[in-house]
Structures are given as C-alpha cells and as structure tokens.
Enzyme design. Structure first.
Site, PDB file in Angstrom:
ATOM      1  N   CYS A 207      46.863  58.720  28.280  1.00  0.00           N
ATOM      2  CA  CYS A 207      45.779  58.268  29.146  1.00  0.00           C
ATOM      3  C   CYS A 207      46.337  57.975  30.541  1.00  0.00           C
ATOM      4  O   CYS A 207      47.288  57.191  30.681  1.00  0.00           O
ATOM      5  CB  CYS A 207      45.127  57.020  28.567  1.00  0.00           C
ATOM      6  SG  CYS A 207      43.857  56.311  29.649  1.00  0.00           S
ATOM      7  N   CYS A 210      45.844  53.946  31.281  1.00  0.00           N
ATOM      8  CA  CYS A 210      46.569  52.871  30.599  1.00  0.00           C
ATOM      9  C   CYS A 210      47.817  53.350  29.858  1.00  0.00           C
ATOM     10  O   CYS A 210      48.502  52.553  29.221  1.00  0.00           O
ATOM     11  CB  CYS A 210      45.646  52.137  29.634  1.00  0.00           C
ATOM     12  SG  CYS A 210      45.081  53.130  28.236  1.00  0.00           S
ATOM     13  N   ASP A 357      64.375  80.254  32.624  1.00  0.00           N
ATOM     14  CA  ASP A 357      64.656  79.431  31.447  1.00  0.00           C
ATOM     15  C   ASP A 357      63.762  79.900  30.300  1.00  0.00           C
ATOM     16  O   ASP A 357      62.535  79.794  30.372  1.00  0.00           O
ATOM     17  CB  ASP A 357      64.385  77.965  31.781  1.00  0.00           C
ATOM     18  CG  ASP A 357      64.642  77.026  30.613  1.00  0.00           C
ATOM     19  OD1 ASP A 357      65.024  77.511  29.526  1.00  0.00           O
ATOM     20  OD2 ASP A 357      64.455  75.810  30.775  1.00  0.00           O
TER      21      ASP A 357
END
Length: 444
Positions: A207, A210, A357
């Site tokens: 998120c 948060c 890569d």
C-alpha cells in the site's frame, strides 16, 4: 515553420525515400538526421495532430495497433509507429512518413512511446491523452525498479497537466500518487468479489499510503486486480471502462465483454484482453461507438512477434516475444493451452535492447512446462547456456535439450522437425534476427 525545421523535414524525408527505395528501409535513421539538423523538428511535425501516447511495460504495441484500427472507423487521418520504433528518432521518422494535411485538417497520432523516452518527446508532442498500460520489472539495467519506471511516466504527465491520463485501474501503482491531470480508469470487473492472494514474489503489492501488503477481491495476474488495503482507505478507483465477462480463451483468439458489448480479438491471453480494453477506452474517449470499435478489432492483425503465426514447411509455428518475468509467465500460460504435441524453441539474447541482465528468466514459471506435451526442445541465442540451465532446473531433462549456435541452425531444426506444431519464445533482438532469416528463406 522555420527554415531550419523545413530543411530538417525535407532532409529526413529524402533519407526515408532513399532507404525505402534502395534498402529494406530504416525506422529511425531519417528521424536521427532530421533531429540532428533541428532538435525541435518534432514540434513542427506534430503541429496539426491530436496526439495519444501509449506507454508502459507490456502491451504497448498491440494496444497501439488495436487503437489505430478502432479510430480509423471514424477518423480519416490516423498516424502511428507500427514498427514499434518507440524512441525519439523513431517517432520523428513516423511523422516524416505522414502525408501533408490539407489546410484546416487535423490528424490523430497514436504513438507507442518507450517509458525512458517520454521526457525527450512529451513537450513537443503535447499529448491530449496518455494511456498507462502497466508497470512491471523490465530491463533492470536500464530502468531500475517499477517505482522508477512509473516516476518517468508520472513526470511526463505532469509536464502536460491538461492531458487526460487513461490508466489501468487494476495496477496499484497508477493510483499511488496525485497528478494534476484529469484521470479515467479501465479494468477487469468480471468475477464476483472473493478473497485471493497474489504470488509471494509479486512486485508492487505494498500500500503506498501505509506500506502494508494489499489484499485483493479479484486478481487477473501479477499485481493486477481489484485491490484494497485492510489498514487504510486505499483501494482500486471506480472504473470508467470495464471487462464484464471473459467468454472464451483459446490459443488463437479471445472473446469478452466490455461495458456489455461483445468483442473478439485474434490473439489469446488475459494480458491481451487488457490491451483491447485500453484500446476500447481510447476509442470511446475520442467518441467512437462500440459497433465501430468492434469492426476495427475485426480488421486488426497479429503484431509481428506477438503470437505471430508462421508456416514453415507446413508446420504451424507460433512466435512470441518475451522480455520480462510477467510477460514471460503470461506466454507460458498461453503455451499451456496447446493440446497437440509440439517443439519448444527458446532463444535468449542479452543485447542492450533485450536488457543485458538475463536473471529475470529465473522468475519465469518454466516449471509449468514439465507437464506440457513437449516432444523436442531447442535453445539458442547469446545466452543459450543460461537458457538451457534454466530449463534443466525447471525439470526438462538435459539430454532432451538441443543447444544450437546459430539462427540458421534453429530454423533448419524447425524445418526438419517431425512435430507439426512449434512454439518459439524469443527476446527482442533474437526475434528480429529470426524474422529476418525467415524472410530470406521466404517463410514470411
């Protein structure tokens, strides 16, 4: 238009004529010449065009192709970069190919633009619409993490604050920061809400408010779905355009409903339904009716290297571009729809355009292939050793894998195979080299 711009455009068009007349053509050299003469030539070229920019990690080329076909049902002058040459020079070359518009006439340019090139072209293009398809780990040596990629896309949008951003609502990243732009969203809404968890190795499921792990009521693939946070108010935004039903998924086509209207496209996979949804959303944003969009989708053809069907000595060969873990896993799921015994060809290059890569192949779900009806396996490319090792670790017996050193040898192996069905997974430069030799052999 300045004298300098005029000279640059004429020089670029002369170079384009020469390349088209005497060679197989070139998608970026005319643009390079014009830009060298006048660094601001793109602004002059786009003066009479309404511009749509399509950008993101996966799906740009097919989304662009489907969008163009849909818009052509209403608009007479639609310009695009069909070769996928999506950096600054290639975009300039695209406008050099355009016919001169009559006085008062306006065209629409639908442009696939590389995420890293946005900052070089956005001020000249002044798009009316940005389309954000998705953001996944891709060419880490060039772009870095997904948050760095999205920052490039967001910065470009902020530079044109009046442009609308049409974004994939199912990607949490596209709802992670405030933008000054108007926004509209598309996404999947085809199943009843239920609890589902993404794979533990999935990027972008924290998120942004948060930093807790997101939950999902629905999940299509990777981090895409109807997400929400149990710890704050962060959730997927409301959809302006949505998939209501997935009716049929086969190896050759997909049928689905968008906003209650049924569509079929000549390619398979949920990831390509996302591309069609994005194209539909652009067309509706620009006033095209669903019936016309449907007709446009019917006229769309497979994009080269993306589920391209090739006939080689009577064998049905399906060529798929792979370039990052999420796209690779979607292609592996697609190959899993094959019911007939087949030959698997996996070609891995690590040139700059592929990404130097190649560790991303270790995030691919090759283990699923152990249960596929594979009768022959061939690996090739610059990193054939790494590719062979990955397949061996996945469970494909090492003694059943043939490693070939040249593209000619790979094509000869396909020509001489006893299998009637062949699936090729190739990185970008490998795909281009393969197609070039196939053309020389009159297989394309």
């Amino acid at each position: 238009m300045t004298l300098r711009s005029n000279f640059a455009i004429n020089a670029g068009r002369f170079a384009l004529w020469g390349l088209t007349t005497f060679t197989r053509g070139g998608s970026s050299l005319p643009g390079k010449i014009a830009t060298t003469i006048d660094p601001n030539v793109l602004e002059a070229l786009t003066k009479n065009y309404k511009v749509v920019v399509i950008t993101g990690t996966n799906g740009k080329t097919l989304t662009t192709a489907l969008t163009v076909q849909a818009l052509k049902q209403k608009y007479p002058q639609v310009l695009t970069n069909p070769t996928g040459s999506n950096m600054q020079q290639g975009i300039v070359s695209t406008f050099l190919t355009a016919p001169n518009l009559k006085d008062g006439e306006q065209g629409i340019a639908v442009l696939e633009v590389d995420e890293g090139s946005l900052k070089h072209v956005v001020n000249a293009l002044k798009p009316e619409l940005f389309v954000h398809t998705n953001v996944f780990r891709d060419q880490m040596d060039r772009y870095g993490e997904i948050y760095s990629i999205y920052e490039l896309m967001a910065d470009a949008a902020k530079a044109v604050p009046n442009a609308t951003v049409l974004a994939n609502a199912d990607s949490p990243l596209f709802n992670s920061m405030e933008l000054p732009n108007p926004r509209e969203y598309f996404g999947f809404d085809h199943k009843v809400d239920h609890d589902v968890e993404p794979h533990y190795n999935t990027d972008g499921i924290l998120c942004p408010h948060c930093n807790n792990v997101l939950s999902y009521h629905n999940l299509t693939y990777a981090n895409l779905g109807k997400y929400y946070c149990k710890h704050c108010d962060f959730k997927r935004p409301n959809l302006d355009y949505s998939i209501n039903k997935v009716e049929e998924l086969t190896l050759t086509h997909s049928t689905f409903e968008i906003d209650g209207h049924s569509f079929t496209i000549p390619v398979a996979g949920l990831y390509n339904i996302y591309n069609a949804l994005a194209a539909y959303s652009v067309a509706r944003f620009l006033g095209v009716e669903p019936n016309d969009i449907r007709e446009g989708f019917k006229q769309a053809e497979r994009v080269f290297g993306r589920q391209e069907i090739i006939n080689i000595n009577g064998k049905k060969v399906l060529l798929n571009l792979v370039k990052n873990p999420v796209g690779l896993n979607q292609v592996i799921e697609l190959v899993g729809l094959e019911k007939n015994p087949f030959m698997l060809v996996s070609i891995l290059n690590n040139q700059y355009a592929d990404g130097t890569d190649v560790s991303w192949i270790w995030d691919g779900h090759y283990e699923q292939m152990v249960n596929f009806p594979i009768k022959e396996t061939v690996v090739g490319g610059m990193k054939a050793d790494e590719m062979k090792l990955r397949l061996t670790v996945a469970g494909i017996p090492e003694e059943s894998i043939t490693q070939l050193n040249s593209m000619n040898d790979i094509i000869e192996a396909i020509e001489n195979s006893s299998e009637e069905h062949v699936h090729i997974l190739a990185t970008y430069t490998a795909m281009l080299e393969l197609r070039k030799i196939l053309q020389e052999k009159n297989h394309l």
